[in-house]
Scaffold this active site. Structure first.
Site, PDB file in Angstrom:
ATOM      1  N   ASP A  32      80.650  32.754  60.818  1.00  0.00           N
ATOM      2  CA  ASP A  32      80.971  33.382  59.530  1.00  0.00           C
ATOM      3  C   ASP A  32      81.821  32.414  58.713  1.00  0.00           C
ATOM      4  O   ASP A  32      82.882  31.992  59.174  1.00  0.00           O
ATOM      5  CB  ASP A  32      81.726  34.692  59.811  1.00  0.00           C
ATOM      6  N   ASN A  34      82.943  33.012  55.450  1.00  0.00           N
ATOM      7  CA  ASN A  34      83.777  33.570  54.382  1.00  0.00           C
ATOM      8  C   ASN A  34      84.628  34.759  54.807  1.00  0.00           C
ATOM      9  O   ASN A  34      85.134  35.501  53.969  1.00  0.00           O
ATOM     10  CB  ASN A  34      82.906  33.938  53.171  1.00  0.00           C
ATOM     11  N   ASP A  36      83.980  37.677  56.086  1.00  0.00           N
ATOM     12  CA  ASP A  36      83.568  39.085  55.974  1.00  0.00           C
ATOM     13  C   ASP A  36      83.072  39.642  57.320  1.00  0.00           C
ATOM     14  O   ASP A  36      82.602  40.773  57.393  1.00  0.00           O
ATOM     15  CB  ASP A  36      82.514  39.282  54.878  1.00  0.00           C
ATOM     16  N   ASP A  40      76.653  33.681  58.562  1.00  0.00           N
ATOM     17  CA  ASP A  40      75.906  33.393  57.335  1.00  0.00           C
ATOM     18  C   ASP A  40      75.345  31.968  57.362  1.00  0.00           C
ATOM     19  O   ASP A  40      75.627  31.198  58.285  1.00  0.00           O
ATOM     20  CB  ASP A  40      76.801  33.610  56.110  1.00  0.00           C
ATOM     21  N   ASP A 109      61.198  33.144  60.701  1.00  0.00           N
ATOM     22  CA  ASP A 109      60.755  34.424  61.283  1.00  0.00           C
ATOM     23  C   ASP A 109      60.002  35.175  60.184  1.00  0.00           C
ATOM     24  O   ASP A 109      60.504  35.312  59.064  1.00  0.00           O
ATOM     25  CB  ASP A 109      61.996  35.219  61.720  1.00  0.00           C
ATOM     26  N   ASP A 211      56.517  38.034  63.864  1.00  0.00           N
ATOM     27  CA  ASP A 211      57.135  39.179  64.526  1.00  0.00           C
ATOM     28  C   ASP A 211      56.128  40.298  64.786  1.00  0.00           C
ATOM     29  O   ASP A 211      55.359  40.665  63.893  1.00  0.00           O
ATOM     30  CB  ASP A 211      58.249  39.722  63.614  1.00  0.00           C
ATOM     31  N   GLU A 268      54.796  36.762  68.348  1.00  0.00           N
ATOM     32  CA  GLU A 268      55.613  37.535  69.280  1.00  0.00           C
ATOM     33  C   GLU A 268      54.715  38.566  69.932  1.00  0.00           C
ATOM     34  O   GLU A 268      54.097  39.377  69.267  1.00  0.00           O
ATOM     35  CB  GLU A 268      56.763  38.236  68.565  1.00  0.00           C
ATOM     36  N   HIS A 336      67.134  37.712  71.137  1.00  0.00           N
ATOM     37  CA  HIS A 336      67.963  38.755  70.526  1.00  0.00           C
ATOM     38  C   HIS A 336      67.543  40.166  70.923  1.00  0.00           C
ATOM     39  O   HIS A 336      68.174  41.127  70.496  1.00  0.00           O
ATOM     40  CB  HIS A 336      67.872  38.600  69.008  1.00  0.00           C
ATOM     41  N   ASP A 337      66.470  40.303  71.690  1.00  0.00           N
ATOM     42  CA  ASP A 337      66.027  41.630  72.138  1.00  0.00           C
ATOM     43  C   ASP A 337      66.298  41.834  73.624  1.00  0.00           C
ATOM     44  O   ASP A 337      65.875  42.838  74.198  1.00  0.00           O
ATOM     45  CB  ASP A 337      64.516  41.803  71.901  1.00  0.00           C
TER      46      ASP A 337
HETATM   47  C1  GLC Z   1      60.460  42.354  67.152  1.00  0.00           C
HETATM   48  C2  GLC Z   1      61.840  41.781  66.994  1.00  0.00           C
HETATM   49  C3  GLC Z   1      62.842  42.887  67.115  1.00  0.00           C
HETATM   50  C4  GLC Z   1      62.575  43.888  66.021  1.00  0.00           C
HETATM   51  C5  GLC Z   1      61.130  44.375  66.058  1.00  0.00           C
HETATM   52  C6  GLC Z   1      60.766  45.094  64.799  1.00  0.00           C
HETATM   53  O1  GLC Z   1      60.259  42.871  68.422  1.00  0.00           O
HETATM   54  O2  GLC Z   1      62.057  40.751  67.901  1.00  0.00           O
HETATM   55  O3  GLC Z   1      64.157  42.422  67.055  1.00  0.00           O
HETATM   56  O4  GLC Z   1      63.442  44.968  66.163  1.00  0.00           O
HETATM   57  O5  GLC Z   1      60.210  43.312  66.183  1.00  0.00           O
HETATM   58  O6  GLC Z   1      60.666  44.200  63.730  1.00  0.00           O
HETATM   59 CA    CA Z   2      79.970  35.832  56.168  1.00  0.00          CA
END
Ligand code: GLC
Ligand code: CA
Length: 562
Positions: A32, A34, A36, A40, A109, A211, A268, A336-337
Site C-alpha cells: 500500500d 498511500n 489507505d 495498489d 487477468d 478467468d 483457468e 489467491h483461491d
Molecule cells: C476464479 C477466480 C476467483 C473468482 C472466480 C470468479 O475462480 O480465481 O478468485 O472468485 O473466478 O470470478
Molecule cells: Ca492504497
C-alpha cells in the site's frame, strides 16, 4: 505471430512462454503506497526491484479493473478502467513500463465469463426485455416457470438463478449474485471481449489469464440435469465445464486476437479429463497455450481426509506423462483461491516451516510446465486461520457459511475446513518487515496482517543466506540457466515410497536428479542414478550425505543434483 505457426507440434518445441517463471501478485495485499490499507499499483511499482531480484520472468496480477469489489475485482464494471483504489491508467502504464524495462512480462487477468451487475451492459440489459443489451446476459422469463436448477459458487443458497423484478425474469450467475454470466452465444458479446483484449494487447501486455473460462459456453435451453448434479456444487465443473461451443469460441479468439500479437493465454480450469485439457492447448488446435487444471489444487482438500504423498506423486506424474509430447501445463501449489503453500502441502510448524517451504519450491521450480509461484510463498508465509466467521472477508466464506447454516450442516466440520482452506489465508498482506503492519501499510490494513510477520518477513530473510527467499532465488537462477528443467523429460523414481519424491529430468546430454523427503523422518535410500549425478546444485539444508548410490535425506530435505 511466429510463435504458434510452427508446423511441428511436439511438446518440446521451445517457446518463450514455456520458459517463464510466473510470480502472481494479489494487488490488494502486496504493498500500500498511500496508507489507505489497500495495496495498489504504486506499491507494486515501489517493489519492482524486489520482484526482479526473485529471478521471476513474468508477473500475473489479479484483476485491477474498475469494480464494486463484491468478489475483490472479479466483478468488473469497466474493462477499460483501473479501479480507483488501485490507482490510475497512468500508474498502470508506468508499471508495465517498469516491468518491461526489467525484462519481465506482464499477464493480465481477464474475467469475461461474467461481469459485475454494475457494468453498463448489465444495467441496460436488466432495464427492459427489448433493450439492445438484453442478450448480453442469460435471462429466463418468469412466465415460463422457474428455470431448472443451476449451482452457483458464491450464492447464499447455491442457486445460480436470481429473480429480477424489473423485467419479471431470472438471470444466471454461476458465481455471486452480483456477477451475472455473460452470454457468449451472442456474437456481439464475443466481439466486445476481443475488443477489450485488443485494447490491452495494444498497451503491451504479454499474456492473458482467462478467468473461469471453462464455463463460458452454455446450453441455453438450460435442460434439467441428472439427479447426481443436485448433490452439490462440486458437480459444477463436470456439468458446466467445457460447454458445447467452447472450442469454436477459442479458435475465434485465437484468430481475432491472440494470433495477432506475441502473447499467450492460460485458461483457468481445464475440464475434468486429460483430454479436456489437451483440447484447450494442443499445438495444432490453435486455441490456448497453457492449461491450468484443478486436480492438484483439489487433492485432499478435506481436513478429515488429507492427501498422501503417494497420491500427490501419482497425480503430478500422470499429468506430466499425459503432456509429455504435446500441450503445455502450468505448475502451481498456491494462488489467491487456495491456502498458503507451506500450510497446505508442507509443514508450517516452527521447526519445519523454512525447510519444507524450500522443499516445495524445489518441486515447483524443477517440474516440467510453467511454474506459477504466489507472492509470499518465497518466504514461507503461512495460513492466518481466522477462527470466527466475523473475521472473514471473502464472499465465498461468508455466503458459504450462511448456506451451510441454512442446510443444517455440521458447522464444526464446516469451520474446521474453512479455517484450513479459506481463500482469505492467502490474501493476508505481504510481510515486508517486522514493523506493526509488516511494512505493508501505514494505515489499517483491509485484512489482518499475520502475527508471525515479526519472524517471517523479507527484511529478515534478505540478510540470511539460508533463508527460503534466497533459496528461491537459487532455484529460479538454476531454472533460467538450464533448459532441461523446462523441457526435459521426467521420470519418476521410487514410485512406491511413501515419503520420498524422486525424479530425473533429462534433455539431450544433460540430466538432473531431484530428491525430496516430504516427511519429518530421516530416510536413507538407494538410488542408482546417484552414480551419474554427483554434483549438488541446490540443497535446502547445510549437509548432503551421499555414499555411492545411497543418500540420507533429513526431514524435508530437498536436493537437486547434476
Ligand atoms: C476464479 C477466480 C476467483 C473468482 C472466480 C470468479 O475462480 O480465481 O478468485 O472468485 O473466478 O470470478
Ligand atoms: Ca492504497
Amino acid at each position: 505471430m511466429q510463435v504458434m505457426s510452427d508446423a511441428a507440434s511436439q511438446g518440446h518445441i521451445q517457446k518463450w512462454w514455456k520458459e517463464q517463471i510466473v510470480y502472481q501478485i494479489y494487488p490488494r495485499s502486496f504493498k500500500d503506497s498511500n496508507g489507505d490499507g489497500v495495496g495498489d499499483l504504486s506499491g507494486i511499482i515501489d517493489k519492482l526491484d524486489y520482484i526482479k531480484s526473485l529471478g521471476v520472468t513474468s508477473v500475473w496480477i489479479n484483476p485491477i479493473y474498475a469494480s464494486p469489489n463484491d468478489d475483490n475485482g472479479y466483478d468488473i464494471s469497466d474493462y477499460r478502467a483501473i479501479m480507483p483504489e488501485f490507482g490510475t491508467m497512468a500508474d498502470f502504464d508506468e508499471l508495465l513500463e517498469g516491468l518491461h524495462a526489467r525484462g519481465i512480462k506482464f499477464i493480465m487477468d481477464l474475467v469475461v465469463n461474467h461481469s459485475s451487475d454494475e457494468h453498463e451492459w448489465f444495467k441496460q440489459s436488466r432495464s427492459s426485455r427489448d433493450n439492445p443489451y438484453r442478450d448480453y446476459y442469460h435471462w429466463w422469463p418468469a412466465e415460463k416457470g422457474k428455470p431448472n436448477w443451476r449451482w452457483s459458487y458464491f450464492d447464499e443458497r447455491g442457486d445460480a438463478w436470481k429473480y429480477d423484478e424489473q423485467t419479471d425474469s431470472y438471470y444466471l450467475h454461476y458465481f455471486a449474485v452480483k456477477q451475472p454470466d455473460l452470454n457468449w452465444e451472442n456474437p456481439k458479446v464475443r466481439q466486445e471481449v476481443y475488443d477489450i483484449m485488443h485494447f490491452w494487447a495494444q498497451k503491451g501486455v504479454d499474456g492473458f489469464r482467462l478467468d473461469a473460462f471453462q464455463f463460458v459456453s452454455k446450453d441455453t435451453d438450460f435442460p434439467q440435469l441428472p439427479e447426481e448434479y443436485m448433490e452439490g456444487k462440486q458437480q459444477i465443473i463436470k456439468y458446466h465445464g467445457m460447454g458445447p461451443n467452447i472450442h469454436p469460441y477459442l479458435r475465434e479468439m485465437y484468430d481475432e486476437v491472440l494470433s495477432k500479437y506475441d502473447v499467450f493465454a492460460v485458461s483457468e480450469g481445464a475440464g475434468s479429463t486429460f483430454q479436456d485439457a489437451h483440447d484447450l492447448v494442443d499445438t495444432h488446435r490453435n486455441e490456448l497455450q497453457i492449461a491450468y487444471h484443478f486436480e492438484g489444487a483439489e487433492l485432499g482438500k478435506n481436513v478429515d481426509n488429507p492427501h498422501t504423498l503417494l497420491e500427490f506423486k501419482q497425480l503430478y506424474s500422470a499429468w506430466d506423462e499425459s503432456f509429455s509430447s504435446d500441450g503445455w501445463l502450468s505448475i502451481f501449489l498456491a494462488n489467491h483461491d487456495m491456502s498458503r503453500m507451506v500450510s497446505r502441502w508442507g509443514n508450517d510448524s516452527e521447526e519445519y516451516r523454512e525447510v519444507s517451504t524450500k522443499l516445495l519450491n524445489t518441486f515447483l521450480l524443477t517440474m516440467r510446465g510453467t511454474p506459477f509461484t504466489y507472492f509470499g510463498d518465497e518466504l514461507g508465509m503461512t495460513n492466518i486461520r481466522f477462527q470466527t466467521i466475523e473475521e472473514y472477508k471473502d464472499i465465498d466464506a461468508i455466503n458459504g457459511y450462511k448456506k451451510a447454516q441454512a442446510d443444517g450442516a455440521d458447522m464444526d466440520t464446516f469451520m474446521r475446513n474453512l479455517i484450513e482452506y479459506s481463500r482469505d489465508n492467502s490474501r493476508t498482506p505481504m510481510q515486508w518487515d517486522a514493523s506493526p503492519q509488516a511494512g505493508f501499510t501505514t494505515g489499517e490494513p483491509w485484512i489482518n496482517v499475520h502475527a508471525n510477520h515479526s519472524v517471517i518477513n523479507v527484511e529478515a530473510q534478505e540478510t540470511d543466506p539460508h533463508s527460503p527467499l534466497n533459496h528461491f532465488r537459487e532455484l529460479t537462477a538454476l531454472r533460467q540457466q538450464h533448459k532441461v528443467l523446462v523441457y526435459g523429460d521426467y521420470d519418476l523414481l521410487l514410485p512406491e515410497h511413501e515419503d520420498i519424491y524422486a525424479y530425473t529430468r533429462y534433455l539431450d546430454d544433460e540430466s538432473m536428479l531431484v530428491l525430496m523427503n516430504f516427511s519429518a523422518i530421516t530416510h536413507t535410500v538407494h538410488i542408482p542414478q546417484l552414480q551419474a549425478h554427483t554434483k549438488v546444485l541446490v540443497n535446502n539444508t547445510t549437509e548432503c550425505v551421499i555414499e555411492g548410490d545411497v543418500i540420507t535425506l533429513t526431514p524435508y530435505q530437498a536436493v537437486v543434483l547434476g
